[in-house]
Design an enzyme around this catalytic site. Structure first.
Site, mmCIF file in Angstrom:
data_model
loop_
_atom_site.group_PDB
_atom_site.id
_atom_site.type_symbol
_atom_site.label_atom_id
_atom_site.label_comp_id
_atom_site.label_asym_id
_atom_site.label_seq_id
_atom_site.Cartn_x
_atom_site.Cartn_y
_atom_site.Cartn_z
ATOM 1 N N ASN A 95 0.834 -1.115 -0.010
ATOM 2 C CA ASN A 95 -0.068 -0.053 0.145
ATOM 3 C C ASN A 95 0.936 1.167 0.027
ATOM 4 O OD1 ASN A 95 -1.750 2.028 0.423
ATOM 5 N ND2 ASN A 95 -2.855 1.105 1.895
ATOM 6 N N ASN B 204 3.147 4.776 -9.693
ATOM 7 C CA ASN B 204 2.245 4.699 -10.508
ATOM 8 C C ASN B 204 1.059 4.518 -9.657
ATOM 9 O OD1 ASN B 204 0.785 4.112 -13.244
ATOM 10 N ND2 ASN B 204 0.576 2.183 -12.082
ATOM 11 N N SER C 127 -1.086 12.795 -15.010
ATOM 12 C CA SER C 127 -2.129 12.765 -15.995
ATOM 13 C C SER C 127 -2.178 13.951 -16.840
ATOM 14 C CB SER C 127 -3.643 12.751 -15.101
ATOM 15 O OG SER C 127 -4.824 12.606 -15.878
ATOM 16 N N TYR D 225 -8.663 14.486 -7.923
ATOM 17 C CA TYR D 225 -7.734 13.847 -8.989
ATOM 18 C C TYR D 225 -6.794 15.038 -9.558
ATOM 19 C CZ TYR D 225 -6.268 10.698 -12.790
ATOM 20 O OH TYR D 225 -5.525 9.956 -13.478
ATOM 21 N N ALA D 226 -7.457 15.915 -10.119
ATOM 22 C CA ALA D 226 -6.680 16.984 -10.804
ATOM 23 C C ALA D 226 -5.864 17.920 -9.997
ATOM 24 C CB ALA D 226 -7.688 18.166 -11.534
ATOM 25 N N LYS E 34 -2.515 15.358 -9.266
ATOM 26 C CA LYS E 34 -1.938 15.240 -10.576
ATOM 27 C C LYS E 34 -1.084 16.564 -10.901
ATOM 28 C CE LYS E 34 -3.148 11.026 -11.256
ATOM 29 N NZ LYS E 34 -2.194 9.983 -10.543
#
Length: 281
Positions: free
Chosen positions: A68, A95, A147, A160-161, A164
């Site tokens: 993890n 990743n 991303s 998420y943005a 990233k």
């Protein structure tokens, strides 16, 4: 401490977090085809074992490790275990990642924490553990998965943005520092890749607000318009770019046009993104 001591890729050793599926598994398959030994770290240990077994059956060298990325001690232990066993660590692919969808108003603080823990702290943990080892051995390449959402906006995927974008900033800054020590750093910024994250955010992601059937159909159409590529094709192109030591690796390459447009006309691109989004909600 010279760059030429790194092995590209024949005879190299690589750790991949999130290596049980999607981009991580594809990287593992492609790296072993190029002669690299891979260690697939993932919470989904059974799936990681299946991927590793398939790689070995095809003639590659792969092992699976239950991992993890949120647990720094576990990441550090895997790095040192790998180095003690193989004598080197050429590549650290940070990743592991998750996604959540939904507008900002429906987020709870635990949702933010879950995404930041995996997507950002998971990368930091991999960097922290591997960078020390690479400095000691005098070579290595850290590759972080961000991303296209780390270069552009991603409405509906706010957390998420956010993470990233942070990974891109981390990678660019570390690349400058690390280069003076003979260490390489790159960041992947993929567009749509056919991975579990596309399908309802994957195993560990979360849909915070269910779209209506009509909205879901429109979103599915939008995804298909973006022409998602298979993860194995992504891995081939991405590793070619890693071999060239590219800094920011945008795949498919057509997405560079959107990135360049955003850099040249940021306000216009924000307006255009908002206008296009309105067609799908």
């Amino acid at each position: 401490m010279q760059d030429e001591t790194i092995r590209i890729f024949d005879g190299a050793v690589a750790i991949i977090t999130g290596g049980a599926s999607g981009i991580g598994a594809a990287l593992g398959r492609e790296l072993t085809k190029r002669g690299c030994e891979v260690i697939l770290g993932d919470r989904q240990i059974e799936l990681a074992e299946e991927v590793a077994a398939a790689i070995r059956h095809a003639g590659g060298k792969a092992t699976a490790a239950e991992l993890n990325a949120v647990d720094y001690d576990a990441v550090e232990a895997l790095v040192y275990e790998t180095v003690n066993r193989t004598g080197r660590l050429d590549y650290m692919f940070n990743n592991a990642g998750i996604a959540m969808t939904g507008p900002a108003i429906v987020y709870k603080i635990e949702d933010w924490n879950a995404v930041i823990d995996v997507n950002l702290w998971g990368v930091i943990h991999g960097v922290q553990a591997a960078y020390k080892v690479m400095l000691e051995q005098g070579f290595g390449h850290i590759v972080n998965t961000a991303s296209l959402a780390g270069l552009l906006t991603a409405p509906g995927r706010l957390s998420y943005a956010t993470t990233k974008h942070a990974i891109v900033g981390l990678s660019k800054t570390l690349r400058i520092e690390a280069a003076m020590q003979g260490i390489r750093v790159s960041v992947f910024c993929p567009g749509f890749v056919r991975t579990p994250i596309i399908d309802r955010c994957g195993k560990y992601g979360k849909v915070l607000k269910e779209p209506s059937p009509e909205q879901q159909e429109k979103l599915n159409q939008l995804v298909e318009k973006c022409k998602p590529i298979p993860p194995d094709i992504f891995a081939q192109k991405a590793l070619d770019a890693v071999a060239r030591n590219e800094a920011i690796i945008v795949i498919p390459s057509r997405n560079k046009l959107f990135w360049w447009f955003d850099r040249l006309f940021p306000e216009w691109n924000l307006w255009l993104t908002q206008k296009k989004l309105a067609e799908y909600i």
